[in-house]
Structures are given as structure tokens and as C-alpha cells.
Design a protein around this motif. Structure first.
Motif, PDB file in Angstrom:
ATOM      1  N   GLY A 369       0.793  -1.220   0.000  1.00  0.00           N
ATOM      2  CA  GLY A 369       0.000   0.000   0.000  1.00  0.00           C
ATOM      3  C   GLY A 369       0.824   1.268   0.000  1.00  0.00           C
ATOM      4  O   GLY A 369       0.343   2.313  -0.449  1.00  0.00           O
ATOM      5  N   HIS A 370       2.068   1.197   0.490  1.00  0.00           N
ATOM      6  CA  HIS A 370       2.911   2.396   0.476  1.00  0.00           C
ATOM      7  C   HIS A 370       3.152   2.883  -0.949  1.00  0.00           C
ATOM      8  O   HIS A 370       3.271   4.085  -1.193  1.00  0.00           O
ATOM      9  N   ALA A 371       3.249   1.949  -1.886  1.00  0.00           N
ATOM     10  CA  ALA A 371       3.515   2.319  -3.278  1.00  0.00           C
ATOM     11  C   ALA A 371       2.332   3.019  -3.923  1.00  0.00           C
ATOM     12  O   ALA A 371       2.470   3.610  -4.994  1.00  0.00           O
ATOM     13  N   ALA A 372       1.178   2.969  -3.268  1.00  0.00           N
ATOM     14  CA  ALA A 372       0.005   3.667  -3.796  1.00  0.00           C
ATOM     15  C   ALA A 372       0.095   5.167  -3.561  1.00  0.00           C
ATOM     16  O   ALA A 372      -0.710   5.929  -4.097  1.00  0.00           O
ATOM     17  N   SER A 373       1.081   5.613  -2.751  1.00  0.00           N
ATOM     18  CA  SER A 373       1.359   7.041  -2.571  1.00  0.00           C
ATOM     19  C   SER A 373       2.547   7.384  -3.456  1.00  0.00           C
ATOM     20  O   SER A 373       3.679   6.989  -3.152  1.00  0.00           O
ATOM     21  N   PRO A 374       2.328   8.093  -4.574  1.00  0.00           N
ATOM     22  CA  PRO A 374       3.402   8.303  -5.550  1.00  0.00           C
ATOM     23  C   PRO A 374       4.661   8.949  -4.979  1.00  0.00           C
ATOM     24  O   PRO A 374       5.754   8.710  -5.472  1.00  0.00           O
ATOM     25  N   HIS A 375       4.516   9.757  -3.906  1.00  0.00           N
ATOM     26  CA  HIS A 375       5.672  10.450  -3.337  1.00  0.00           C
ATOM     27  C   HIS A 375       6.002   9.930  -1.938  1.00  0.00           C
ATOM     28  O   HIS A 375       6.557  10.648  -1.112  1.00  0.00           O
ATOM     29  N   TYR A 376       5.703   8.664  -1.686  1.00  0.00           N
ATOM     30  CA  TYR A 376       5.992   8.052  -0.392  1.00  0.00           C
ATOM     31  C   TYR A 376       7.479   8.155  -0.054  1.00  0.00           C
ATOM     32  O   TYR A 376       8.345   7.983  -0.906  1.00  0.00           O
ATOM     33  N   ARG A 377       7.765   8.444   1.206  1.00  0.00           N
ATOM     34  CA  ARG A 377       9.150   8.512   1.678  1.00  0.00           C
ATOM     35  C   ARG A 377       9.289   7.642   2.914  1.00  0.00           C
ATOM     36  O   ARG A 377       8.679   7.913   3.946  1.00  0.00           O
ATOM     37  N   GLY A 501      16.850  18.330 -27.984  1.00  0.00           N
ATOM     38  CA  GLY A 501      17.824  18.556 -26.929  1.00  0.00           C
ATOM     39  C   GLY A 501      17.227  18.509 -25.538  1.00  0.00           C
ATOM     40  O   GLY A 501      17.950  18.370 -24.549  1.00  0.00           O
ATOM     41  N   MET A 502      15.912  18.630 -25.434  1.00  0.00           N
ATOM     42  CA  MET A 502      15.278  18.526 -24.114  1.00  0.00           C
ATOM     43  C   MET A 502      15.266  17.075 -23.652  1.00  0.00           C
ATOM     44  O   MET A 502      15.061  16.153 -24.457  1.00  0.00           O
ATOM     45  N   ILE A 503      15.461  16.871 -22.355  1.00  0.00           N
ATOM     46  CA  ILE A 503      15.347  15.544 -21.752  1.00  0.00           C
ATOM     47  C   ILE A 503      14.117  15.541 -20.855  1.00  0.00           C
ATOM     48  O   ILE A 503      13.893  16.480 -20.090  1.00  0.00           O
ATOM     49  N   CYS A 504      13.308  14.501 -20.980  1.00  0.00           N
ATOM     50  CA  CYS A 504      12.100  14.353 -20.169  1.00  0.00           C
ATOM     51  C   CYS A 504      12.071  12.965 -19.548  1.00  0.00           C
ATOM     52  O   CYS A 504      12.677  12.024 -20.061  1.00  0.00           O
ATOM     53  N   SER A 505      11.326  12.851 -18.469  1.00  0.00           N
ATOM     54  CA  SER A 505      11.008  11.515 -17.971  1.00  0.00           C
ATOM     55  C   SER A 505       9.739  11.035 -18.667  1.00  0.00           C
ATOM     56  O   SER A 505       8.934  11.831 -19.148  1.00  0.00           O
ATOM     57  N   ASN A 506       9.587   9.728 -18.736  1.00  0.00           N
ATOM     58  CA  ASN A 506       8.391   9.083 -19.283  1.00  0.00           C
ATOM     59  C   ASN A 506       7.937   8.121 -18.203  1.00  0.00           C
ATOM     60  O   ASN A 506       8.486   7.039 -18.061  1.00  0.00           O
ATOM     61  N   GLU A 507       6.932   8.528 -17.390  1.00  0.00           N
ATOM     62  CA  GLU A 507       6.621   7.759 -16.188  1.00  0.00           C
ATOM     63  C   GLU A 507       5.127   7.656 -15.862  1.00  0.00           C
ATOM     64  O   GLU A 507       4.677   8.118 -14.815  1.00  0.00           O
ATOM     65  N   PRO A 508       4.348   7.048 -16.733  1.00  0.00           N
ATOM     66  CA  PRO A 508       2.955   6.796 -16.361  1.00  0.00           C
ATOM     67  C   PRO A 508       2.879   5.802 -15.206  1.00  0.00           C
ATOM     68  O   PRO A 508       3.834   5.058 -14.937  1.00  0.00           O
ATOM     69  N   GLY A 509       1.749   5.782 -14.529  1.00  0.00           N
ATOM     70  CA  GLY A 509       1.600   4.869 -13.401  1.00  0.00           C
ATOM     71  C   GLY A 509       0.149   4.525 -13.141  1.00  0.00           C
ATOM     72  O   GLY A 509      -0.765   4.998 -13.828  1.00  0.00           O
ATOM     73  N   TYR A 510      -0.052   3.696 -12.127  1.00  0.00           N
ATOM     74  CA  TYR A 510      -1.396   3.391 -11.645  1.00  0.00           C
ATOM     75  C   TYR A 510      -1.277   3.078 -10.159  1.00  0.00           C
ATOM     76  O   TYR A 510      -0.330   2.399  -9.733  1.00  0.00           O
ATOM     77  N   TYR A 511      -2.257   3.549  -9.362  1.00  0.00           N
ATOM     78  CA  TYR A 511      -2.176   3.418  -7.912  1.00  0.00           C
ATOM     79  C   TYR A 511      -3.521   2.989  -7.346  1.00  0.00           C
ATOM     80  O   TYR A 511      -4.526   3.686  -7.549  1.00  0.00           O
ATOM     81  N   ALA A 513      -5.361   2.539  -3.988  1.00  0.00           N
ATOM     82  CA  ALA A 513      -5.192   2.980  -2.605  1.00  0.00           C
ATOM     83  C   ALA A 513      -5.175   1.814  -1.625  1.00  0.00           C
ATOM     84  O   ALA A 513      -6.049   0.938  -1.658  1.00  0.00           O
ATOM     85  N   GLY A 514      -4.159   1.808  -0.777  1.00  0.00           N
ATOM     86  CA  GLY A 514      -4.053   0.801   0.264  1.00  0.00           C
ATOM     87  C   GLY A 514      -3.545  -0.544  -0.191  1.00  0.00           C
ATOM     88  O   GLY A 514      -3.319  -1.430   0.640  1.00  0.00           O
ATOM     89  N   GLU A 515      -3.353  -0.739  -1.512  1.00  0.00           N
ATOM     90  CA  GLU A 515      -2.979  -2.063  -1.996  1.00  0.00           C
ATOM     91  C   GLU A 515      -1.660  -2.110  -2.760  1.00  0.00           C
ATOM     92  O   GLU A 515      -0.762  -2.872  -2.418  1.00  0.00           O
ATOM     93  N   TYR A 516      -1.529  -1.306  -3.817  1.00  0.00           N
ATOM     94  CA  TYR A 516      -0.285  -1.357  -4.584  1.00  0.00           C
ATOM     95  C   TYR A 516      -0.162  -0.128  -5.477  1.00  0.00           C
ATOM     96  O   TYR A 516      -1.127   0.615  -5.697  1.00  0.00           O
ATOM     97  N   GLY A 517       1.045   0.067  -5.976  1.00  0.00           N
ATOM     98  CA  GLY A 517       1.309   1.135  -6.931  1.00  0.00           C
ATOM     99  C   GLY A 517       2.213   0.630  -8.027  1.00  0.00           C
ATOM    100  O   GLY A 517       3.032  -0.278  -7.815  1.00  0.00           O
ATOM    101  N   ILE A 518       2.064   1.193  -9.225  1.00  0.00           N
ATOM    102  CA  ILE A 518       2.844   0.785 -10.401  1.00  0.00           C
ATOM    103  C   ILE A 518       3.349   2.051 -11.090  1.00  0.00           C
ATOM    104  O   ILE A 518       2.596   3.005 -11.276  1.00  0.00           O
ATOM    105  N   ARG A 519       4.618   2.052 -11.451  1.00  0.00           N
ATOM    106  CA  ARG A 519       5.150   3.123 -12.286  1.00  0.00           C
ATOM    107  C   ARG A 519       6.312   2.545 -13.095  1.00  0.00           C
ATOM    108  O   ARG A 519       7.091   1.736 -12.577  1.00  0.00           O
TER     109      ARG A 519
END
Length: 598
Positions: A369-377, A501-511, A513-519
Motif C-alpha cells: 500500500g505504500h507504493a500507492a502514494s506516488p511520493h511516499y518517503r 535537446g530537451m530531456i524528459c522523464s516518461n513515467e505513467p503509473g497506476y495506484y 489505494a491501500g494495496e499497490y502502486g505501479i510506475r
């Protein structure tokens, strides 16, 4: 003052002494930095909140802390609800709250070195509706009660090699002089720390995760410059590197120097130039031009040397990630690995390269469930053990002299569920769609963002963060002005055209709540594309990040034939590029992970 409640009481007492009826406490420094040094962590010291974005307002009888949706859970865990009202932004801004809560006729203090001019105007107007006023302070009242406040970092400024920078500082300053001439301006104030580091080809270690030095600069129309930095940070090597065209002054003299531009036109970036800078210039009789810092776009468009350095850094980092992913696959099912252990192990693999300078942000090591918070620390209190049936998400990056990395991978501990595979594959499809995007000149990140979301939208799903951010060259891991995000995303650069010349991240995800997170996150470089019959310049992405994407989480039936070809081609590149950097069991493991899935 052992508790945060004690500190709040002490602040209220100090406000009485200062004849103030309230005070605004932002999470920032004098440079409006994303990451701030320990000396500037006033919000954390006062409230206990350790997120990367937030503000507080303290009044005589009540107080509030303002955070966005990323920190809904964290702020409640770290900040006492008995002391502070939790306020969600942007639904309710600080100005809105002050309009309804400030004492009528009250004096609300703010530190003019910690707020933008636009916020000051907004808050002043809101308070006026209560008959109250916003009052600039000369001494921050928190500093008066923070007896053990850390001193600013003593780290020395360092020369950044021109070979890595790709351009001399003199050339960059000449470009800014041309920019000033176009605007009939006499000077520009640079207060963003990464802009100063980039312009002068210097780096430092004053801010965690950011190789910068606390400083200010004023660049003039003739290409000369004044640099304001603590004298004990300077070395003979740096002075020689800067040359005679750069005059070095003590940092404490910056504020007064702003008053010496009577009758001059001076440019200031309203996003990074704090209220005190505007006030000092106007007091001295200058005409202030509110325009974007000229280093920002130039810095975002990487030159050949910076791109070459990024490629080297990404390969080195990718090999460290591969070693870690094998380790986690072997060790996690044994039940002895926790989030802190995993983060420490990844740091160990990066440090083994011998070239790591720092991490580029606090590693997000999150299971279940922690991974369901995208900015978990993770910390000692929240630390959880990886258990079978969970997904483990690791979002991390390194600072190397030749490049800044940022990568996210999600892996199962044991066997994943069918739902996990479905969601992961939809995220992967969105990731592939961004990677393969081709667009005409003038297209913005906001226009590409929906490509990443479509496979999730088809199942009634979405994710609540941007799809991509800019990345610096041994500078900030979050660098503007470009961004791949919904056009209405807060603080978004989604309206900035993407250029080569620009660099970007490519980071879609799915979360869930309380169970799991994917990125799934890679870094990508904007490059020109050859398209037969194109009537305008066309661009696309070149992938920079190489590490395996977990095949156990992929549902092949959900991939189209072309998506399967993309995945197999990507893994063939991973094996070819980082395989030579591995040996033994690590290399054998990588070969299995990169075998064709089709």
C-alpha cells in the motif's frame, strides 16, 4: 523546545514581541528552490512536516498547514491535528484561508526573501478585504526561536569542466547579453541556483540532491557579471576559472547592490526572484521587467557534450539498477528485506561505480500500500517488510558529473495477481505510446500527455501526477520549463513546446489505494525525426534509460504486435548496452530478462 507544540507556542510568543498577529511559513529558501538546505527547513522544524511542498500560517488562536493531494496521508501522520488545521490546495489557497481567518485589522508577517511578488500581491489583496495588512519582516521570527538552527553548508564552489558543459561560461554570458539587447535591458538578476551553476560552469554541494552553491548573480548587457557568494566558498581555481569579467562579491552584499540601478531596466524571473529582490530594485529606481530567466530554456536544451555525458551516466546507472533488480528478486521472497534495506542496497550498487556524487532525490522505496502514494518517503516509523503477493516500487536516481538519472521499476514479490498484470500492462502500453510518439514542431507536453493515459482510460482508470518532467545535466532532477502533463496540472510546464535537446522523464503509473502502486519510468531525449513528405520539422524521443522491465508483470495478450516489437527491441538494446558492464550471475539473469516476449 522538545515538541512541535512547544515550538508553536514559542513562535506565538515571538509574534507578540514582534507586534504581529500572524506569520506565514513556506517550505522554500531565498532562491525558491525545490530542495532546500537544512538551514532553511523552517516548516519542518516548526510543524514536523517533511514533504517537499507545503506552507503553514500561524495566528494567535489557530494555525493551518497547506499541502496538495500528494501529501494527504503524510501530513496527518507527521503534523498534529490538535495544533494545525489540514487544508488542501489548490482547493483552498493560503490567501483564501487568510481572507476568512486573519484577525480583522491584524498584521500578518511574511519574510520577503521567501515569497514571490505575485503571492505578496495576492495575499495583500485578500487581507485588505479583512481590513488586515501583510507586513514584511526584517528578521524571520522562526530564526529568533530556532536556537540550534543549522548553519548554511560550508562546501566549496567547484569548477565544472568545459568538456562536460559543452560551452564556456563566456559564451553563455554572451548569449544572455544578446538576450538583454533584444529587450533593451541593462541587466538580469539570476537567483535560481541551477541557472547560476549552469551559466558560470560551476557546481557545489550546498543543497542535498542538487550540486549547487548558494549564490546570486547579476549579468550585464556587456556580458560581464557580478557573482555574490560567501567568500570562504571560493578557491583560487574557481576565481581563475571565472576570469576578470566576473566580479566576485560577498553574498551578504547582494540586497544593497540591487539598489544601484537607478534609471536602468533590470530583468527578473517572477518565478524565482523573491519579493525582496523586486522591492530593492524598485526602491533604487530601477524599472523591473518580469520575464523568464534566460538560462532556463537554454539550460533545458542539451548540447552534444551534455547528451553524450547523459548517455554514459545512464548506462552506468542502468547496470547498477540491473544488479539491484536481480538482488531484490532473489532476496525479497525470503522475507528479510524491508524498504530501508532495499534503498540502502541500491545506493550500495550505485556507489560501487566509484562515480556517484549524490542521489538525485530521496529514493522512493515502497511496498504494498505504500507504493500507492506516488511520493511516499520511507523512514524508521513507516518502514515495511516486502511480503509475498505484494508489488515493490523503487523510484530513484543518481547524480554523476556527466549526468543526472531518474528511473522507476516495479517488481512482484512472489506471484502477481491477474489484476496487477492487467494494470501493469496498461501502464506499459502508455509508456510505449509516449516513447514512440512523433509530433510536429510546436507541439507541447500537454498535447502528448493523453497518449500515456489512453490504455488506462479505456478501463476507467487514471493516475494523478504528470507523465514527465525535464531533467538537468548534473543539475536538478526536476528541471523546467518543459513537462508532459495535463494542461491544467498545478505548476505545469505542459504548454512549453518540446524541442530537440530537451530531456524528459516518461513515467505513467497506476495506484490502487491501500494495496499497490505501479510506475515505469525511463528518461528520453527529444530528437529530430525524418518523416517522408513532412511539411514541417518533426520530432520524437530517443530512449536514454536502459534496464529490464519486469516480464512477470506483463500480460502479453494485452499488447499489440507493434507494442510487443517495441518491448523486444528495447530489451535487445538493454542487453547490448548494459550487458557488457555485467558478468557472472548478473549477466546471465539479464539475458533471461531480456529474452523476446513475443
Amino acid at each position: 523546545m522538545s515538541t512541535h507544540s512547544d515550538r508553536l507556542k514559542a513562535l506565538r510568543q515571538q509574534l507578540k514581541t514582534d507586534r504581529l498577529d500572524g506569520f506565514v511559513v513556506p517550505l522554500t529558501d531565498e532562491h525558491m528552490s525545490e530542495y532546500v538546505g537544512a538551514y532553511a527547513q523552517r516548516l519542518a522544524w516548526l510543524t514536523g512536516f517533511e514533504g517537499s511542498a507545503g506552507n503553514a500560517v500561524v495566528l494567535p488562536e489557530e494555525a493551518a498547514i497547506f499541502t496538495d493531494g500528494r501529501y494527504t496521508l503524510q501530513v496527518r501522520e507527521q503534523v498534529s491535528g490538535d495544533d494545525y488545521e489540514y487544508v488542501s490546495v489548490p482547493a483552498t489557497s493560503m490567501s483564501d484561508w487568510l481572507r476568512g481567518h486573519a484577525p480583522e485589522g491584524g498584521r500578518i508577517g511574511y519574510d520577503p526573501w521567501l515569497h514571490t511578488q505575485s503571492w505578496v500581491k495576492e495575499a495583500t489583496k485578500a487581507l485588505a478585504e479583512r481590513g488586515a495588512e501583510l507586513v514584511p519582516v526584517t528578521t524571520n521570527p522562526i530564526d529568533a526561536i530556532w536556537s540550534d538552527r543549522p548553519a548554511p553548508s560550508p562546501a566549496k564552489m567547484q569548477v565544472y569542466p568545459e568538456k562536460a558543459a559543452g560551452r564556456s561560461s563566456a559564451d553563455k554570458r554572451a548569449g544572455i547579453a544578446d538576450w538583454l539587447a533584444e529587450r533593451k535591458a541593462d541587466a538580469v538578476v539570476l537567483s535560481a541556483l541551477d541557472s547560476i551553476a549552469w551559466v558560470f560552469n560551476v557546481r557545489g554541494a550546498d543543497v542535498e540532491h542538487m550540486p549547487v552553491t548558494l549564490s546570486y548573480s547579476i549579468i550585464h548587457a556587456d556580458g560581464t557579471a557580478d557573482l555574490y557568494v560567501d567568500s570562504d566558498k571560493m578557491t583560487d581555481e574557481v576565481r581563475q576559472h571565472l576570469g576578470n569579467a566576473v566580479r566576485v562579491h560577498d553574498r551578504l552584499g547582494f540586497g544593497e547592490a540591487l539598489k544601484d540601478f537607478s534609471g536602468k531596466r533590470v530583468a527578473v524571473d517572477p518565478g524565482f526572484g523573491v519579493s525582496a529582490i523586486f522591492a530593492a530594485l524598485e526602491e533604487g529606481g530601477a524599472t523591473v521587467l518580469s520575464v523568464r530567466d534566460p538560462a532556463i530554456l537554454a539550460k533545458a536544451i542539451k548540447n552534444d557534450a551534455e547528451v553524450a555525458g547523459h548517455r554514459e551516466a545512464q548506462l552506468r546507472d542502468g547496470a547498477a539498477i540491473a544488479r539491484f533488480l536481480r538482488w531484490i528478486e532473489v532476496e525479497a521472497p525470503k522475507g528479510e528485506v524491508d524498504e530501508l534495506t532495499a534503498a540502502a542496497k541500491l545506493l550500495e550498487f550505485r556507489e560501487a561505480t566509484g562515480l556517484l556524487k549524490d542521489t538525485s532525490f530521496d529514493t522512493i522505496s515502497a511496498t504494498g500500500g505504500h507504493a500507492a502514494s506516488p511520493h511516499y518517503r520511507v523512514d524508521g516509523k513507516s518502514n515495511a517488510r516486502l511480503e509475498k503477493g505484494q508489488l515493490f516500487l523503487i523510484d530513484s536516481g543518481g547524480q554523476y558529473e556527466d549526468g543526472t538519472t531518474d528511473i522507476t521499476r516495479t517488481v512482484p514479490v512472489g506471484e502477481p495477481s491477474a489484476e496487477m498484470r492487467d494494470r501493469f500492462t496498461r501502464v506499459l502500453k502508455g509508456h510505449i505510446a509516449i516513447d514512440r510518439a512523433v509530433w510536429p514542431e510546436g507541439t507541447t507536453g500537454g498535447q502528448l500527455d493523453s497518449f500515456a493515459r489512453q490504455p488506462l482510460w479505456e478501463a476507467g482508470l487514471d493516475f494523478a501526477h504528470g507523465t514527465g518532467h525535464g531533467v538537468g545535466a548534473y543539475l536538478g532532477v526536476h528541471e523546467g520549463p518543459q513537462r508532459i502533463a495535463k494542461p491544467n496540472y498545478p505548476g505545469s510546464g505542459a504548454t512549453e513546446p518540446l524541442v530537440a535537446g530537451m530531456i524528459c522523464s516518461n513515467e505513467p503509473g497506476y495506484y490502487k489505494a491501500g494495496e499497490y502502486g505501479i510506475r515505469i519510468e525511463n528518461l528520453v531525449l527529444v530528437v529530430p525525426r525524418e518523416v517522408s513528405g513532412a511539411e514541417a520539422p518533426v520530432f520524437g524521443f530517443e530512449t536514454l534509460t536502459f534496464a529490464p522491465i519486469e516480464r512477470k508483470l506483463i500480460e502479453p495478450k494485452l499488447l499489440t504486435e507493434s507494442e510487443t516489437r517495441w518491448l523486444d527491441a528495447y530489451h535487445a538494446q538493454v542487453l547490448a548496452k548494459i550487458g557488457p558492464l555485467l558478468d557472472g550471475e548478473d549477466k546471465a539473469w539479464l539475458e533471461k530478462k531480456c529474452a523476446p516476449i513475443g
